[in-house]
Design a protein around this motif. Structure first.
Motif, short mmCIF file in Angstrom:
data_model
loop_
_atom_site.label_atom_id
_atom_site.label_comp_id
_atom_site.label_asym_id
_atom_site.label_seq_id
_atom_site.Cartn_x
_atom_site.Cartn_y
_atom_site.Cartn_z
N ILE A 245 -0.03 5.33 -8.65
CA ILE A 245 -0.02 6.61 -7.91
C ILE A 245 -0.23 6.37 -6.42
O ILE A 245 0.50 6.90 -5.58
N LEU A 246 -1.21 5.52 -6.11
CA LEU A 246 -1.57 5.33 -4.71
C LEU A 246 -0.49 4.56 -3.94
O LEU A 246 -0.20 4.87 -2.79
N ALA A 247 0.11 3.58 -4.64
CA ALA A 247 1.15 2.79 -3.96
C ALA A 247 2.31 3.69 -3.56
O ALA A 247 2.90 3.54 -2.49
N GLY A 248 2.61 4.65 -4.41
CA GLY A 248 3.69 5.59 -4.12
C GLY A 248 3.44 6.40 -2.86
O GLY A 248 4.38 6.88 -2.23
N GLN A 249 2.18 6.58 -2.53
CA GLN A 249 1.86 7.39 -1.36
C GLN A 249 1.38 6.54 -0.18
O GLN A 249 0.96 7.09 0.84
N GLY A 250 1.43 5.24 -0.37
CA GLY A 250 1.00 4.34 0.72
C GLY A 250 -0.48 4.39 0.99
O GLY A 250 -0.93 4.20 2.12
N ILE A 251 -1.25 4.65 -0.06
CA ILE A 251 -2.71 4.74 0.10
C ILE A 251 -3.33 3.44 -0.43
O ILE A 251 -2.94 2.94 -1.48
N GLN A 252 -4.30 2.93 0.33
CA GLN A 252 -4.91 1.66 -0.07
C GLN A 252 -5.92 1.85 -1.21
O GLN A 252 -6.62 2.87 -1.26
N PHE A 253 -5.96 0.87 -2.09
CA PHE A 253 -6.96 0.85 -3.16
C PHE A 253 -7.65 -0.51 -3.10
O PHE A 253 -7.02 -1.54 -3.31
N TRP A 254 -8.91 -0.52 -2.75
CA TRP A 254 -9.63 -1.78 -2.59
C TRP A 254 -10.35 -2.13 -3.89
O TRP A 254 -11.25 -1.41 -4.31
N GLU A 255 -9.93 -3.23 -4.46
CA GLU A 255 -10.56 -3.66 -5.71
C GLU A 255 -11.79 -4.51 -5.40
O GLU A 255 -11.84 -5.19 -4.38
#
Lengths: 470, 349
Positions: free
Chosen positions: B294-304
């Protein structure tokens, strides 16, 4: 339209504003109109019942006034009978009875709605009116508007006080004056009523567990006793608050309503209690049940014991039935009947009740009366006779399952209630603040309004009064 | 009129001399005085010495954080970054540490505030985060995400938030209550008083009030006694229902040129991983992958953070999902480094 609501405030302001502009006769029309508007806001069916009762009793009174006293008994039977039946149907046995007599009754409709709100109050007014006319204590009014207003007058329509025609009708037959003193007194009564209802009663009732009278065994004996006291003070302040508000409002229209309470927790005998608690009802019962029964027994030379014991017992049973047509309420009435018999026995032995002053005897008598009267609130509120008995069962335990802070809250509210009673007891009972110094009055009013503003929050049950349920 | 009102009653020249009129005037004066006093107290640091003005949400962690954030804005301006999420955010990131670490690395001063709410779930997180963004205009929102946010257990707090007028006001509803909540601290103090008047609320109120420090962070000390069984699989039937995914999407949609949204995986005790949501693979499959998609589609970062979690020593965990104060230091410095590395400084100025 509940009495403590913004809509009622707006309604009352409009009623008063127009009322002050009208002539005396027009005022009565106006009051009758707005009384019906107010009543119809609870349901149009109720208005039909009230209008019907008005027309029937108006006609009956005229007939009785013309000397046709034979109409008295049917008149009483119609009123008392309809009240008795409606009360029975609206009570817990109603669905069962209807199911028994009406085969197609499925119990889907609540029987509660069959008893019009305020019916228990105005029907007693109608009965007393017919009896007073037959006794020639009053002349029946030929003015239908005045009579209709006697039954429907909105400040007292929902829960009394139960007015007598001989007190009420003369007031509306003449012009009324509201001067500065009366205005101050009546606004003071409204403020005190609001303090009693919104601050004391609602907070006490909020704190009290809702299942204390249905599942008493879940609480320790000490907790039950505390909540019983809380109930007593909550009920008293709820009803006394209501009475004070409606008396104040009515006073602003120049019409005095009967006082219902006179520091009931300071009673020094059981008969004294009934001269202090819901007096418009207890005096009605005294005049139209107790005295007639006693006179009848004396006339028929009944044994002394019967003459002494039967009238209070039957009177208090009627009182119990008036409050609710079910066993526990009759038990409540029965207990009070026995208390009154005890009173009579003590009087016969020459042990007159103390009246004033502090002494050990007076204090013990007061305490005994208070404890025994408070105990009767258990059957008054219990869901069944067994539950009422459960209330006094179980091992003696002083365990308290609520924080000490709650005890402080409860104590403050009870002290506030007792302080108000004490002021009434020591000063003018009707409006004790009238004797205060000017500066005290000013600060008291400001403080009371501030208190109401700050404390009338989510703990306040701004929906209704307990006695509206009767 | 004269037929009912006695002449002296409406004598306007003398009406002010009556106790009634004087009492009403005194009441008005007292009320104005009280209102002014409340407004002054609430708008100055004196307010920290009093219970916070309530928003009527029946939750004093929420009320305290709202008020402390307002105080911070009054003193330092709009926050640069808001930390949002459930308890893993509330006691996981210390705004002061992030500010210091970020300044050390970039030389730029930022203002952070921790608005993590214990027991928050995706039942109401979307609306709350939207309200926070609209009201306080942060440049960065760090949403600390855990699988628990999506489980079908509705915390009491989610229910309270769903019905909170404070949030509804920011979502477009207007009422006199909204106006009073937004403009009158005296009204909010009256809500505090009403909350306090219910005896059952008092201890709860003290407990919740004491939890929150002035930057919104609620540190946990030491180690929780009961960690549960590490061998036991937690939330084996985990799934992400549509309703909660919509709330998640609502937060993601807040990403704009004005506000950058970053989702951060909440650290957890590494030995938990084999049993988290069934197995490590299921954790990836059921939770991480859909989020990333979902986030990649909106260009939003997800920090693991699983690698970070490996570096956090055992004694730094309060329980298997929460860090204690020592662990918070590691997580906060890591977050500050991430902000410095991943987010252009211009967007935070």
């Amino acid at each position: 339209m509940e009495i403590i609501s913004l809509s009622f405030l707006i309604f009352a302001v409009i009623v008063l504003a127009v009322y002050y502009l009208l002539s005396q006769r027009a005022q009565n029309f106006w009051l009758l109109l707005v009384s019906y508007v107010f009543y119809l806001s609870f349901g149009w069916q109720y208005g039909m019942v009230l209008a019907g009762a008005t027309l029937v009793n108006y006609w009956l009174a005229i007939q009785i006034g013309k000397g046709k006293k034979a109409w008295l008994v049917p008149g009483i039977l119609v009123n008392a009978g309809s009240f008795g039946i409606m009360k029975l149907i609206a009570g817990p046995y109603g669905p069962g009875l209807l199911g028994h007599f009406l085969l197609n009754w499925d119990g889907a409709l609540s029987t509660r709605i069959l008893l019009p709100i305020g019916f228990s109050f105005y029907i007693l007014q109608a009965i007393s009116y017919l009896i007073d006319v037959s006794r020639r204590q009053i002349t029946p009014t030929e003015n239908l508007v005045d009579f209709a207003l006697y039954l429907a007058y909105f400040p007292k329509l929902l829960a009394g006080p139960i007015e007598r025609a001989r007190d009420f009708l003369p007031q509306i037959e003449k012009g009324r004056i509201v001067n500065n003193t009366a205005a101050g007194r009546n606004i003071g009564l409204i403020v005190i009523g609001l303090l009693r209802k919104v601050i004391i009663a609602d907070h006490l009732n909020y704190l009290r567990p809702i299942d204390i009278f249905t599942h008493p065994l879940e609480y320790s004996i000490l907790e039950r006793l505390i909540w019983l006291l809380v109930f007593a003070f909550g009920l008293y302040n709820d009803f006394a608050g209501y009475t004070s508000i409606v008396r104040g409002l009515s006073g602003l229209m120049g019409i005095e309503l009967a006082s219902n309470f006179s520091q009931p927790f300071f009673a020094h005998s059981f008969s004294d209690f009934w001269n202090r608690w819901h007096t418009s009802l207890s005096h009605w019962l005294r005049d139209y049940t107790f005295y007639p029964t006693r006179r009848w027994l004396l006339k028929h030379r009944a044994p002394d014991l019967v003459t002494m014991a039967f009238p209070p017992l039957i009177t208090m049973l009627v009182s119990g039935y008036w409050h609710g047509a079910y066993i526990t309420m009759l038990l409540w009435g029965c207990l009070h009947g026995f208390y009154l018999i005890l009173d009579q026995l003590l009087k016969l032995e020459g042990r007159t009740a103390p009246t004033a002053g502090f002494s050990l005897r007076n204090s013990l008598t007061w305490l005994l009366v208070f404890i025994l009267v408070t105990a009767t609130w258990v059957p008054f509120s219990a869901s069944s006779t067994l539950t009422a008995l459960d209330f006094f069962r179980g091992p003696i335990s002083a365990h308290l399952n609520f924080p000490a802070i709650t005890l402080i809250d409860l104590s403050l509210l009870v002290i506030f209630s007792l302080w108000t009673d004490w002021q009434e007891y020591r000063n003018e009972p009707d409006a004790f603040f009238l004797g205060w110094k000017q500066a005290t009055k000013i600060w008291a009013l400001a403080g009371a309004l501030l208190l109401l503003l700050l404390l009338a929050g989510k703990m306040s049950n701004l929906s209704g009064f307990v006695y509206q349920g009767f | 009129m004269s037929k009912i009102i006695a002449p002296e009653t409406l004598d306007l020249k003398n009406i002010q001399k009556t106790p009634l009129a004087k009492g009403l005037l005194t009441f008005a004066a007292l009320l104005i005085g009280l209102v002014l006093l409340a407004e002054i107290i609430a708008r100055t640091p004196i307010g920290y010495f009093f219970p916070p003005p309530s928003t009527g949400a029946d939750n004093f962690v929420f009320d305290s954080k709202t008020y402390y954030l307002e105080q911070q804005i009054r003193q330092k301006g709009s926050p640069t970054c808001l930390i949002v999420g459930s308890s893993v955010a509330n006691d996981g990131l210390d705004p002061d540490m992030i500010e210091q670490a970020y300044e050390q690395q970039t030389g730029l001063e930022i203002q952070c505030f921790n608005f993590g709410m214990p027991a928050l779930t995706m039942d109401s997180a979307g609306n709350m985060t939207t309200a926070l963004k609209r009201r306080y205009h942060p440049k960065l929102i760090l949403y600390v995400l855990t699988a628990r946010d999506f489980i079908s257990r509705q915390g009491e707090f989610s229910e309270q938030l769903r019905n909170a007028a404070w949030i509804e006001c920011d979502l477009g509803a207007f009422s006199t209550q909204c106006w009073a909540l937004n403009n009158s601290y005296s009204y909010r103090y009256s809500l505090t008083l009403n909350y306090w008047l219910v005896p059952g609320n008092r201890q709860k109120m003290i407990n919740e009030y004491q939890l929150v420090s002035h930057n919104g962070f609620s540190p946990l000390d030491g180690r929780r006694d009961d960690w549960g069984d590490l061998e036991k699989i937690i939330w084996p039937d985990f799934s992400m229902p549509k309703k909660r995914l919509e709330e998640f999407q609502q937060i993601a949609n807040l990403n704009s040129s004005e506000t950058t949204i970053i989702f951060v995986e909440a650290p957890f005790y590494p030995p938990l991983l084999p049993n988290y949501l069934g197995s490590e693979a299921e954790y990836e499959e059921k939770f991480i992958n859909p989020i990333q998609e979902i986030l990649a589609g909106q260009g939003i970062q997800f920090w693991e953070t699983r690698t970070l979690s490996q570096q956090i020593p055992d004694p730094y965990w309060w329980d298997r999902l929460h860090l204690n104060a020592d662990g918070v230091e590691i997580f906060s410095i890591w977050a500050a480094t991430q902000i410095a590395d991943q987010i252009p400084m211009d967007t935070l100025k």
